[in-house]
Design a protein around this motif. Structure first.
Motif, PDB file in Angstrom:
ATOM      1  N   LEU A   1       0.820  -1.211   0.000  1.00 50.89           N
ATOM      2  CA  LEU A   1       0.000   0.000   0.000  1.00 50.89           C
ATOM      3  C   LEU A   1       0.852   1.258   0.000  1.00 50.89           C
ATOM      4  CD1 LEU A   1      -2.659   1.632   0.422  1.00 50.89           C
ATOM      5  CD2 LEU A   1      -2.406   1.226   2.865  1.00 50.89           C
ATOM      6  N   ARG A   2       1.772   1.354   0.937  1.00 53.59           N
ATOM      7  CA  ARG A   2       2.518   2.593   1.067  1.00 53.59           C
ATOM      8  C   ARG A   2       3.417   2.815  -0.148  1.00 53.59           C
ATOM      9  NH1 ARG A   2      -0.191   2.649   5.307  1.00 53.59           N
ATOM     10  NH2 ARG A   2       0.049   0.977   6.835  1.00 53.59           N
TER      11      ARG A   2
ATOM     12  N   ILE B   1       1.186   4.281  -2.737  1.00 53.47           N
ATOM     13  CA  ILE B   1       0.904   5.687  -2.447  1.00 53.47           C
ATOM     14  C   ILE B   1       2.093   6.550  -2.864  1.00 53.47           C
ATOM     15  CG2 ILE B   1       0.452   7.377  -0.623  1.00 53.47           C
ATOM     16  CD1 ILE B   1      -1.027   5.214   0.916  1.00 53.47           C
TER      17      ILE B   1
ATOM     18  N   ARG C   1       2.093   9.380  -5.920  1.00 54.13           N
ATOM     19  CA  ARG C   1       2.372  10.782  -5.605  1.00 54.13           C
ATOM     20  C   ARG C   1       3.500  11.358  -6.445  1.00 54.13           C
ATOM     21  NH1 ARG C   1       0.664  13.328  -1.219  1.00 54.13           N
ATOM     22  NH2 ARG C   1       2.701  14.195  -0.652  1.00 54.13           N
TER      23      ARG C   1
ATOM     24  N   TYR D   1      -7.562   3.525  -1.236  1.00 51.73           N
ATOM     25  CA  TYR D   1      -6.779   4.742  -1.452  1.00 51.73           C
ATOM     26  C   TYR D   1      -7.149   5.368  -2.788  1.00 51.73           C
ATOM     27  CZ  TYR D   1      -2.933   7.917  -2.258  1.00 51.73           C
ATOM     28  OH  TYR D   1      -2.209   9.041  -2.545  1.00 51.73           O
TER      29      TYR D   1
ATOM     30  N   MET E   1     -10.383   7.107  -2.795  1.00 53.36           N
ATOM     31  CA  MET E   1     -10.343   8.437  -2.194  1.00 53.36           C
ATOM     32  C   MET E   1      -9.843   9.485  -3.182  1.00 53.36           C
ATOM     33  SD  MET E   1      -9.406   9.602   1.519  1.00 53.36           S
ATOM     34  CE  MET E   1      -7.820   8.835   1.746  1.00 53.36           C
TER      35      MET E   1
ATOM     36  N   ILE F   1      -1.880  10.833   4.909  1.00 52.89           N
ATOM     37  CA  ILE F   1      -1.894  10.346   3.531  1.00 52.89           C
ATOM     38  C   ILE F   1      -1.422   8.903   3.476  1.00 52.89           C
ATOM     39  CG2 ILE F   1      -0.832  10.613   1.252  1.00 52.89           C
ATOM     40  CD1 ILE F   1      -0.638  13.627   1.852  1.00 52.89           C
ATOM     41  N   PHE F   2      -0.302   8.647   4.131  1.00 54.59           N
ATOM     42  CA  PHE F   2       0.279   7.310   4.040  1.00 54.59           C
ATOM     43  C   PHE F   2      -0.369   6.295   4.961  1.00 54.59           C
ATOM     44  CE2 PHE F   2       3.630   7.224   1.009  1.00 54.59           C
ATOM     45  CZ  PHE F   2       3.943   8.561   0.795  1.00 54.59           C
ATOM     46  N   ASN F   3      -1.059   6.773   5.963  1.00 53.00           N
ATOM     47  CA  ASN F   3      -1.700   5.834   6.895  1.00 53.00           C
ATOM     48  C   ASN F   3      -3.178   6.147   7.031  1.00 53.00           C
ATOM     49  OD1 ASN F   3       0.859   4.534   8.141  1.00 53.00           O
ATOM     50  ND2 ASN F   3       1.226   6.741   8.226  1.00 53.00           N
ATOM     51  N   PHE F   4      -3.803   6.380   5.911  1.00 48.24           N
ATOM     52  CA  PHE F   4      -5.201   6.821   5.962  1.00 48.24           C
ATOM     53  C   PHE F   4      -6.090   5.800   6.664  1.00 48.24           C
ATOM     54  CE2 PHE F   4      -7.331   4.107   2.862  1.00 48.24           C
ATOM     55  CZ  PHE F   4      -6.269   3.605   2.128  1.00 48.24           C
TER      56      PHE F   4
END
Lengths: 820, 171
Positions: free
Chosen positions: A7-8, A11, A15, A55, A58, B119-122
């Motif tokens: 996940l991270r 993200i 970005r 994510y 969103m 943001i990273f740990n929504f």
């Protein structure tokens, strides 16, 4: 197949995208990967994939293909899976999709799970988004958990129960036994949520309300402990112990004390204590004070306490924090009717708030200022308000102008002052004045007989300066048409009469006819004014020429007028003087013109941002009696009194036949057509067709409906359409009572959404006789300019067999013909 | 007809928080919690409009505004706007405290929280919110208890995954 990226990691990658297109590409690629992973029914990484999907959701990308995956996660036995699964369900699913019902079984199992955190997840999800069906199925489980000794679960169950009750009100009863000892809990979480639950139940059911009144002493004790207890680190916020709980208790006390003397008495002391002891240096203390004030004002408190409350609000007004000032103004607006004198003391502070930078504060200050205007302070207040009108934002001008007119009408110290004030408004905010103000003003001017010369002179001078503001121009044209003779003869007493010739006057009026700034309506006014002057001036030939020119105008309205006036000159010249005679004084048959508002706890909050459809002026309501307890001020709609249109005394009834719909006086209708402000310009023809003649039931055949039928009280609605305005539906309510006892003090109240306007006429009586021996009728007029589906919320109060009854209901089943 | 009116003006709730939105100064959504049922399309529309409205507010203005028939309570913390929609009967001042409490919780959990953390740990931001509020109301008024529950739940993730490593690895 390599493991899906974390996940991270995702993200971070997304970005780095520098453009929207780049981002979209990344997302699409990842979605494809996730989709294939889902297809492979990969259990290990499902959680990770759904998290990534959430994510991307969103960010605004579609994620519906993950819905079923959320359900699979919820069904998993891994806590991580459940956590993400429930989160996904709350984000991606909603009760409109049938898929959500598949959750029901999982939730049921998880409500009985051995781990409280799993139970917690289930309770949270159900309490946040449970549909009515789910709530029905699972209410029993929630009720069980409401009785557990585990405070972690009990508090969640309480709020979950609140949600269930909101979705399925009939289930409220089943939670009653579990509420028995909720307030004896020491745990603040449980206490807080219990108070919320009790509040919900009391607000929904008068029976519950009476049942729970006995809790008042206990609530008072709990509140007292919170205030008196020393520092408690766990619940402390800036020196105050659990402000959230305090506020909630205060609100519950408000509901319990509302119409009950004994309960109000029992809470009097604690309210005084909170009001005087709460620290006001921070927002948190003020939040509690605010709630306290609301409670004091709503229950049957003694006058000393009420004055204390108003003074708190007065202090709020002086607070540096604008949030506090805002809240103070809102509350004062609610109480200004019932505690008028107390609020008057803070008038100068309120007026100062007109200069505040914040739009919301300014609006409230304006409304409150209008509410505080009375015979004593009218001059001073009007000065401030006119100054405000000069400098305020356009969004305020219409309301402010209307407010000024109404206040002036009510309290004008002299006719001259009145006319001057009107002039001031027309010249400074002329383009924002509402269309219906024009006929109102004309009537006012007509009735101020001794001021005619002064008025026409001032209006003439204003026209010389500026012909762009249509309402001003229209009023001026009309006056010049009527009183032009006074103008040229220089009869003004109030000020230095000006020298003006007939030709100059006609120049001005003809100027209006040709100017690009004039709207068609204005041109109509101008032409008619010129025509009228044919009996007041000597330069008839000039007027004849003008009128004949416009007989071939492209504008059909102007053409018709010109042609008919021409006919007046030719064939009916003998009638002309009589027809164009000076207007008589017009009676205003309505009581006290000003618009009234049906209050909702005294709130009168128009939408600040709704500039497309400006709300009619929210005038200070002058009924202190009925505070509609309906849902907030959401539906508050100004209830406008009818000013029944009156026809001018005609010079001979037979003229009607000859001239058909032509206005007898050549001017606009003297009194406003149904005083609901419409956006239709006041055409001659509309104004003249008075209600009684043309009240055809164009809506013949709208079936009646039963709006309410409970406890022996039945309310039926029958419909008519009011011509000429097809946007108005006229509803007559018929209330009948099938029980053996009369229903006395019967009051029917209604509210509609903001896009509608409502007018409630007087009821036939306030006693609904027993055994259907008679009905109470009352007429409601609803203006629906946007032709939206009609909905209404009604509140009924009456006394039956000695006890007061109150009920709220929604009426949604209006037949389509009533609003289309 | 305004969308919110069609849903929220008519349920017979007299007070509740209808939704909470977190967004950046550029209008990017960081968290959305909805307590009333609305379609995705409606949510997007509301979000877009409200974000625009709030971002247009000047710093000198108060934290409350009327929007459609709701009251909006908002507060900016560093680069994030916290925005709640409450109903007419609700207490705006205490809503500010609710927002503040949530920020404090995030701060305690992440240690000096900033926008990047959210943001990273929504998902964690949501978990914390769901331990603090339920159905739009506060379920726990003790900071300590909320954080303890989160801590325990986090542990539960790790304990149950004997075959996998810690949370940050499995996701």
């Amino acid at each position: 197949m390599p493991a899906p990226i974390r996940l991270r990691e995702l993200i971070r990658t997304i970005r780095t995208a520098r453009t929207q297109a780049e981002e979209r590409e990344m997302i699409q690629k990842e979605c494809a990967a996730i989709r294939s992973s889902f297809r492979e029914e990969d259990n290990t990484y499902r959680c990770r994939n759904v998290a990534k999907l959430l994510y991307m959701h969103m960010l605004g990308y579609p994620a519906h293909f993950g819905q079923l995956e959320c359900l699979k996660l919820i069904a998993s036995q891994k806590f991580t899976d459940k956590r993400i699964g429930y989160l996904g369900a709350m984000l991606l699913l909603d009760e409109r999709q049938d898929v959500h019902l598949l959750m029901t079984n999982c939730i049921k199992n998880d409500l009985n799970h051995s781990t409280q955190y799993v139970q917690g997840l289930a309770l949270c999800t159900l309490g946040c988004m449970g549909s009515s069906e789910m709530c029905r199925d699972l209410a029993g489980e929630v009720e069980k958990l409401l009785k557990t000794s585990n405070s972690y679960l009990r508090k969640k169950a309480a709020l979950c129960a609140v949600h269930v009750i909101r979705k399925v009100p009939e289930l409220m009863e089943m939670f009653l036994p579990a509420t028995k000892n909720l307030l004896s809990e020491k745990n603040h979480g449980v206490l807080h949520t219990s108070v919320v639950l009790l509040t919900e139940m009391c607000e929904r059911s008068p029976d519950m309300l009476s049942h729970f009144r006995k809790l008042v002493p206990q609530l008072v004790r709990i509140l007292k402990n919170l205030i008196m207890s020393g520092y408690s680190p766990e619940h402390d916020v800036s020196g105050i112990s659990d402000p959230f709980l305090q506020v909630r208790i205060l609100r519950l006390l408000r509901i319990l004390g509302r119409s009950d003397d004994d309960s109000s008495e029992a809470m009097n002391d604690i309210l005084a204590q909170v009001a005087t002891n709460t620290e006001t240096s921070k927002n948190v203390g003020n939040a509690i004070l605010y709630e306290t004030v609301l409670t004091i004002m709503d229950i049957k408190s003694e006058s000393g306490l009420r004055v204390l409350a108003i003074n708190i609000l007065g202090r709020f007004l002086l607070n540096n924090d604008k949030n506090i000032r805002y809240v103070a103004l809102t509350s004062l607006l609610k109480t200004v009717q019932t505690d008028h004198n107390a609020v008057q003391r803070h008038r100068s502070t309120i007026v100062d708030c007109l200069k505040d930078l914040d739009v919301s504060i300014k609006r409230r200050a304006m409304e409150l200022s209008f509410a505080l205007v009375n015979g004593n302070n009218i001059r001073g207040m009007m000065k401030e308000l006119l100054y405000f009108l000069d400098s305020c934002d356009p969004e305020f001008k219409a309301d402010c102008a209307s407010g000024v007119f109404l206040a002036a009408e009510k309290y004008a110290p002299s006719k001259r002052w009145h006319i001057d004030t009107i002039m001031r408004v027309l010249t400074t905010a002329g383009s924002y004045v509402r269309d219906d103000s024009v006929p109102n003003l004309i009537q006012l001017i007509t009735n101020s007989v001794e001021m005619h010369a002064y008025t026409v002179q001032r209006l003439y001078k204003a026209l010389l300066d500026d012909i762009s503001q249509q309402p001003l121009v229209q009023v001026s044209s009309w006056c010049i048409g009527e009183y032009g003779d006074l103008l040229v003869s220089g009869q003004c007493e109030e000020e230095e009469p000006i020298q003006v010739t007939e030709d100059e006057v006609l120049d001005v009026l003809e100027g209006l006819l040709v100017s690009n700034l004039s709207t068609p309506v204005t041109r109509g006014y101008a032409l008619t004014a010129i025509m009228k002057l044919s009996t007041r001036f000597s330069s008839v030939n000039r007027i004849k020429k003008v009128v004949s020119i416009y007989g071939s105008s492209i504008d059909v309205e102007l053409q018709q007028r010109a042609v008919e006036y021409n006919a007046l000159f030719k064939k009916y010249d003998h009638m002309r003087p009589a027809l164009l005679e000076r207007m008589p004084i017009m009676e205003k048959t309505a009581t006290n013109g000003p618009t009234e508002i049906v209050q909702t706890n005294g709130e009168t909050e128009p939408s600040v941002l709704d500039t497309k459809h400006p709300p009619p002026v929210t005038q200070p309501a002058n009924q202190a009696n009925d505070l509609l307890d309906l849902l907030g001020g959401n539906d508050v709609v100004p209830v406008i009194q009818t000013t029944l249109p009156t026809k001018p005394a005609s010079a001979g009834g037979e003229l009607l036949d000859l001239l058909g719909d032509l206005s007898l006086t050549g001017g606009p209708a003297p009194a406003p057509a149904p005083s609901v402000p419409t956006s239709q310009p006041p055409f001659l023809l509309d104004g003249l067709s008075s209600q009684p003649l043309f009240n055809d039931i164009a809506a013949a055949g709208i079936p009646p409906m039963t709006a309410y039928n409970k406890n022996g009280l039945k309310i039926e609605f029958t419909f008519e359409r009011a011509n000429p305005n097809p946007n108005i539906a006229v509803i007559t309510i018929h209330a009948s009572n099938s029980t053996e006892a009369d229903m006395t003090d019967f009051v029917f109240q209604a509210a509609v959404p903001k896009t509608f306007q409502l007018q409630l006429l007087s009821p036939s009586s306030n006693v609904v006789p027993a055994l259907n021996q008679g009905t109470v009728t009352q007429v409601i007029r609803v203006l629906n300019p946007q032709k939206q589906q009609l909905r209404m919320r009604i509140k009924l109060t009456y006394t039956h067999k000695g006890s007061p009854v109150q009920d709220l209901a929604e009426v949604n089943n209006f037949p389509p013909q009533s609003w289309q | 007809m305004p969308l919110i009116t069609s849903i929220c003006a008519f349920p017979l709730t007299t007070h509740c928080m209808q939704f909470m939105l977190l967004f950046s100064r550029q209008g990017k959504l960081r968290l959305q919690k909805w307590y009333v049922p609305l379609s995705d399309k409606e949510k997007k529309k509301i979000t877009r409009e409200l974000v625009q409205t709030v971002l247009a507010r000047k710093p000198k203005m108060c934290s409350f505004l009327e929007w459609r028939d709701l009251k909006i309570v908002y507060k900016r913390y560093a680069s994030l706007y916290f925005c709640c929609a409450i109903e007419d009967q609700d207490n705006e001042l205490i809503t500010l405290e609710i927002i503040h409490r949530y920020v404090e919780l995030l701060d305690k959990y992440f240690g000096s929280v900033c926008e990047l953390d959210i943001i990273f740990n929504f998902e964690k931001a949501y978990f914390i919110l769901d331990e603090f509020l339920l159905g739009g109301e506060a379920q726990e008024t003790s900071k300590k208890n909320v954080l303890k529950a989160i801590e325990q739940a986090d542990l539960l993730q790790e304990v149950r995954h004997i075959t996998e490593s810690a949370w940050s690895d499995s996701v």
